[in-house]
Write an enzyme that holds these catalytic residues in place. Structure first.
Site, PDB file in Angstrom:
ATOM      1  N   GLY A   1     -79.270 -17.479 -30.433  1.00 26.65           N
ATOM      2  CA  GLY A   1     -80.550 -16.845 -30.113  1.00 26.65           C
ATOM      3  C   GLY A   1     -80.731 -15.550 -30.886  1.00 26.65           C
TER       4      GLY A   1
ATOM      5  NE  ARG B   1     -71.681 -14.239 -23.998  1.00 24.96           N
ATOM      6  CZ  ARG B   1     -70.955 -13.720 -24.981  1.00 24.96           C
ATOM      7  NH1 ARG B   1     -69.652 -13.595 -24.863  1.00 24.96           N
ATOM      8  NH2 ARG B   1     -71.519 -13.296 -26.103  1.00 24.96           N
TER       9      ARG B   1
ATOM     10  NE  ARG C   1     -78.514  -5.595 -33.538  1.00 29.23           N
ATOM     11  CZ  ARG C   1     -78.500  -6.512 -32.563  1.00 29.23           C
ATOM     12  NH1 ARG C   1     -77.598  -7.492 -32.577  1.00 29.23           N
ATOM     13  NH2 ARG C   1     -79.370  -6.453 -31.584  1.00 29.23           N
TER      14      ARG C   1
ATOM     15  CG  ASP D   1     -74.706 -11.579 -23.457  1.00 31.66           C
ATOM     16  OD1 ASP D   1     -75.714 -12.160 -23.015  1.00 31.66           O
ATOM     17  OD2 ASP D   1     -74.637 -11.116 -24.614  1.00 31.66           O
TER      18      ASP D   1
HETATM   19  C1  S3P Z   1     -78.252  -9.505 -28.029  1.00 31.28           C
HETATM   20  C2  S3P Z   1     -79.104  -9.168 -27.014  1.00 31.28           C
HETATM   21  C3  S3P Z   1     -79.088  -9.781 -25.681  1.00 31.28           C
HETATM   22  C4  S3P Z   1     -77.804 -10.569 -25.448  1.00 31.28           C
HETATM   23  C5  S3P Z   1     -77.421 -11.399 -26.641  1.00 31.28           C
HETATM   24  C6  S3P Z   1     -77.199 -10.506 -27.840  1.00 31.28           C
HETATM   25  C7  S3P Z   1     -78.373  -8.826 -29.334  1.00 31.28           C
HETATM   26  O1  S3P Z   1     -80.196 -10.644 -25.575  1.00 31.28           O
HETATM   27  O2  S3P Z   1     -77.927 -11.394 -24.322  1.00 31.28           O
HETATM   28  O3  S3P Z   1     -76.255 -12.141 -26.409  1.00 31.28           O
HETATM   29  O4  S3P Z   1     -77.441  -8.911 -30.159  1.00 31.28           O
HETATM   30  O5  S3P Z   1     -79.387  -8.168 -29.563  1.00 31.28           O
HETATM   31  P1  S3P Z   1     -81.660 -10.118 -25.151  1.00 31.28           P
HETATM   32  O6  S3P Z   1     -82.143  -9.200 -26.179  1.00 31.28           O
HETATM   33  O7  S3P Z   1     -82.513 -11.361 -25.076  1.00 31.28           O
HETATM   34  O8  S3P Z   1     -81.482  -9.469 -23.816  1.00 31.28           O
END
Ligand code: S3P
Length: 433
Positions: free
Chosen positions: A90, A388, A24, A315
Site C-alpha cells: 500500500g 503481520r 521512501r 501497524d
Molecule cells: C505507512 C503509513 C501507515 C502504515 C503503513 C506505512 C507509511 O499507513 O500503516 O504500514 O510508510 O507511510 P497510513 O498512512 O494509511 O496510516
C-alpha cells in the site's frame, strides 16, 4: 507454518531495515538528480516491488551488496513501459502514484489480491484536485487504475484521518506542482517523508496545528541524490520483542531499532502494561534516533490504549493484541478503524484468530477488546495474505499451551524475510508444516 510452545528465548538480533524509510529512499532517489547510495535497505517483497517500479520510471537501480543499493536518478520519472505492479505494498503504490502524478506520463498501477481490495480514492481524490487524472480499470476506488500525470497545481488539503501515506503522496506530487502544497493532519503521523525531502535538498515547512501538523512545500523544487542509512524497523522489531515479553524466562535484545516517537506507541503501551523494556546505546543514525531494545519476560496487565496514540502504532495493534492475550485483565483498543483497510481487515482477522486460540475477544466496528489469561492455542489461523497477522499468531504460539499454525506464511517475506531464521536463532520452534 507452526509455532510450538517455547521454554525460554534468549539472544541478540538486529532489526531489518525500516519498510517506510526503505520505500521512501528508493522513490526519492528515483525522482532526484544523481546518486543515492542506500545502506540497510529492507530486502522484503514490498520494497523489491518499489525498486522495480523506480527502475521502470527510468532510474538505474543496482544492488551493491546485502542491504546496499544504489539509485541513480535523472531528475524525474519517465514514461514507463508496461504495468507498475506494486505487489502487496500500500505504501509503495500510494507514494508512487503521488510521485508519478507530477510528471507528464501515463501509468497503469496494479497489485496483488490484497492490494486490489484496498481503497485508493484517499490519494486519487486529492491528487485529482491537483490536476492528475485517474481511470479505474474495474471497480471504482480499487486497483488497477490508470494515471495521467503532469501540469499539477498546489493544493491545501485537510485530512480527516491522519495518514502518512496520503500526506506523502501529496507532498511528492507537490514537488512538481505550481504553487504551494499544504497538508493539515488531525494527528501527527510518521514524518519520514518530510525528513527525507529535506535530506534530498527540498524545503519543507512544518508548523504545529492542533494535535497534528501543517506541512507546506513550494512546487518546482528538484531533489538531489544523497546517501541514506535506513534504521531498523520498530514494526518488525516488535515481534521478537513481544516473544521476549510473553515467553517465561526470556531475554531478547533487538539492536538498531528506530525510536522516532511517531513510531513507538507500542513500546509506550507495553510499558504501561508493566513490560520490562529497556533501551540502551541510544544514538543518531541517518537522521533518526536508534537504540537497542531489550525485552524480558514480564507479568503484563491489561490497559486502555489512548485513542490518540493510534497513528504512532497503527501497524502494531495485531502484535499488541497477541501480547494482551497473555496479560491479566482487559486491554481496550479503540479508534482503530483504519486497521480494517490494511493488508487485511486486521480487526476481523485478529478477532477470529485469537478466538480460535481460545482468547476472549470482543470485536467492535472500530475497536478490539482482549481479555487475557492462559492461551490454549492448538488451532490453525487464517491470515488472509497478511504478514503481520501471520507473525502475530506465530509469536502467540510460542507462549500458548498448544502449537498455533498459520496459513499463507509466505507473505511474511513482504516485510520481514528473515523472520523465521531470526526467531529460531532466539530458540523459537517455528517451522513450515
Ligand atoms: C505507512 C503509513 C501507515 C502504515 C503503513 C506505512 C507509511 O499507513 O500503516 O504500514 O510508510 O507511510 P497510513 O498512512 O494509511 O496510516
Amino acid at each position: 507454518m507452526t509455532a510450538r510452545p517455547a521454554s525460554r528465548l534468549a539472544g541478540t538480533v538486529t532489526a531489518p531495515g525500516d519498510k517506510s524509510v526503505s520505500h521512501r529512499a528508493l522513490i526519492l532517489g528515483g525522482m532526484a538528480q544523481g546518486v543515492t547510495d542506500i545502506e540497510g535497505l529492507l530486502e522484503g517483497e514490498d520494497i523489491l516491488a518499489t525498486a522495480r517500479a523506480v527502475a521502470a520510471f527510468g532510474a538505474e537501480v543496482e544492488r551493491l551488496g546485502p542491504g546496499r543499493w544504489r539509485v541513480t536518478g535523472h531528475g524525474g520519472f519517465r514514461q514507463p513501459e508496461g504495468v507498475i505492479d506494486c505487489g502487496n505494498a500500500g505504501t509503495g503504490v500510494r507514494l508512487l502514484m503521488g510521485a508519478a502524478a507530477g510528471y507528464p506520463i501515463i501509468v497503469t498501477f496494479d497489485g496483488d489480491v490484497s492490494l486490489r481490495k484496498r481503497p485508493m480514492k484517499r490519494v486519487t481524490t486529492p491528487l485529482g484536485e491537483m490536476g492528475a487524472r485517474f481511470e479505474w480499470s474495474g471497480e471504482e476506488d480499487r486497483l488497477p487504475l490508470r494515471l495521467t500525470g503532469g501540469d499539477l497545481r498546489g493544493l491545501s488539503f485537510t485530512q480527516s484521518v491522519a495518514s502518512a501515506q496520503v500526506k506523502s503522496a501529496l507532498l511528492l506530487a507537490g514537488l512538481n506542482a505550481r504553487g504551494l502544497t499544504e497538508v493539515i493532519e488531525p494527528e501527527r503521523s510518521r514524518d519520514h517523508t518530510e525528513r527525507m525531502l529535506r535530506a534530498f535538498g527540498a524545503e519543507v515547512q512544518v508548523t504545529e496545528q492542533g494535535a497534528g501538523w501543517r506541512i507546506r512545500l513550494e512546487g518546482g523544487q528538484g531533489l538531489t541524490g544523497t546517501p541514506v542509512a535506513v534504521p531498523g524497523d520498530p514494526s518488525s522489531a516488535a515481534f521478537p520483542l513481544a516473544a521476549g515479553l510473553i515467553v517465561p524466562g526470556s531475554e531478547v535484545t533487538v539492536e538498531n531499532v528506530m525510536l522516532n516517537p511517531l513510531r513507538t506507541g507500542l513500546f509506550d503501551t507495553w510499558r504501561e502494561m508493566g513490560a520490562d523494556l529497556t533501551v540502551s546505546n541510544r544514538r543518531e543514525s541517518g537522521g533518526e534516533i536508534v537504540g537497542d531494545i531489550t525485552a524480558r519476560h514480564s507479568a503484563l496487565k491489561g490497559v486502555v490504549v489512548p485513542e490518540a496514540r493510534a497513528a504512532s502504532m497503527i501497524d502494531e495493534y495485531p502484535i499488541l493484541a497477541a501480547t494482551a492475550a497473555l496479560a491479566s485483565g482487559r486491554t481496550v483498543m479503540r479508534g482503530i478503524g483504519e486497521m480494517r483497510v490494511k493488508e487485511s481487515d486486521r480487526i476481523a482477522l485478529m478477532a477470529r484468530g485469537l478466538a480460535a486460540c481460545g482468547v476472549a475477544i470482543e470485536e467492535e466496528p472500530e475497536g478490539l477488546i482482549v481479555t487475557g489469561g492462559p492461551v490454549a492455542g492448538g488451532s490453525t489461523v487464517e491470515t488472509a495474505h497478511d504478514h503481520r497477522i501471520a507473525m502475530s499468531h506465530l509469536v502467540l504460539g510460542l507462549a500458548a499451551r498448544a502449537p498455533v499454525s498459520v496459513r499463507d506464511p509466505e507473505m511474511i517475506a513482504t516485510s520481514f524475510p528473515g523472520f523465521v531464521a531470526l526467531m529460531q536463532g532466539l530458540g523459537a520452534d517455528i517451522e513450515a508444516g
